[in-house]
Design an enzyme around this catalytic site. Sequence first.
Site, mmCIF file in Angstrom:
data_model
loop_
_atom_site.group_PDB
_atom_site.id
_atom_site.type_symbol
_atom_site.label_atom_id
_atom_site.label_comp_id
_atom_site.label_asym_id
_atom_site.label_seq_id
_atom_site.Cartn_x
_atom_site.Cartn_y
_atom_site.Cartn_z
ATOM 1 N N LYS A 1 0.910 -1.165 -0.121
ATOM 2 C CA LYS A 1 0.196 -0.184 0.038
ATOM 3 C C LYS A 1 0.841 1.144 0.110
ATOM 4 O O LYS A 1 0.740 2.339 -0.708
ATOM 5 C CB LYS A 1 -0.807 0.131 1.262
ATOM 6 C CG LYS A 1 -1.917 1.124 1.379
ATOM 7 C CD LYS A 1 -2.637 1.543 0.170
ATOM 8 C CE LYS A 1 -3.550 2.734 0.298
ATOM 9 N NZ LYS A 1 -4.513 2.880 1.333
ATOM 10 N N LYS B 1 -0.272 11.566 5.382
ATOM 11 C CA LYS B 1 0.336 10.717 6.379
ATOM 12 C C LYS B 1 0.880 9.501 5.755
ATOM 13 O O LYS B 1 1.871 9.018 6.268
ATOM 14 C CB LYS B 1 -1.000 10.377 7.241
ATOM 15 C CG LYS B 1 -0.950 9.068 8.279
ATOM 16 C CD LYS B 1 -1.257 7.802 7.518
ATOM 17 C CE LYS B 1 -2.577 7.510 7.187
ATOM 18 N NZ LYS B 1 -3.143 6.259 6.744
#
Length: 295
Positions: A173, A241
């Site tokens: 990811k 983030k």
Amino acid sequence: MSQNRTIAFIGLGIMGLPMAANLVSAGFTVRGYDRSPQQNDRLAGAGGSPAASPAEAVAGADVVITMVPDSPDVEEVMYSAGGVFDSAAPGTLVVDMSTIRPDTARAVAEEGAKRGLRVLDAPVSGGEAGAVEGVLSIMVGGDAADFDSAAEVFAPLGTAVLVGPSGAGQTVKAANQLIVAGNIQLVAEALVFLEAHGVETEAGLRVLNGGLAGSTVLTRKGEAMRHRRFEPGFRIALHDKDMGIVTAAAREAGVPISMGSLVAQFIGALKAQGHGGLDHSALLKLVDQLATEQK
């Protein structure tokens, strides 16, 4: 079989709510929890059962899915009193579909195993549209047998691929977010370039998307970017983030990500300007700013 399985779904945000709704539509009993009462009400409207706490959602569930913003949120929902680890029975399949640090995913899996739980990290890509349509790409880390037992749970959500042991899903990811950020940045630069030369951008982006330059970013984001519409499907704050995760992991591995680091700075700059709530395609705003300054 799905009708006999109860899923606890914790985190009913932009992604989590449509994912939970798709599981309801597939015949699962879904008990969901979110800090926002409004999101719990929306789950009820989709046929799910809202819970008053994570413990209430998890108690007696066969599968627990968590979909929360960041590593500290996952740690809180897993480790806190009345959280997943306190409330799930041994043998429960716990699937964290948040996007978090790979080392956090490994630690969660190790602690879960000590408690007799089967833990998978299974972050997703595809944005809000992919969640709504049930066509997410699901990157899974963990044990193969546990992955197989989750197959019917993943099916209504998208296409799942086992990519390695615990933490591997989060590593893939991170790579995904690196590629997506770079792709959005280049689409933004191409769009401003076309506009500067007087090209009709609807036709320009359409023909680009039909060739090797084509991408899901162009398909899903191109039209909104043309019109400077940045309603959040995936917020700048969250991508900031995620870029922190990938740049830190790259440093640890000694891997250069020169282009990715630059785009990470652009995303961070947009957040600092107060644009964290916009869609990540708002990278175009920064390209517009830079182009204006150069004129």
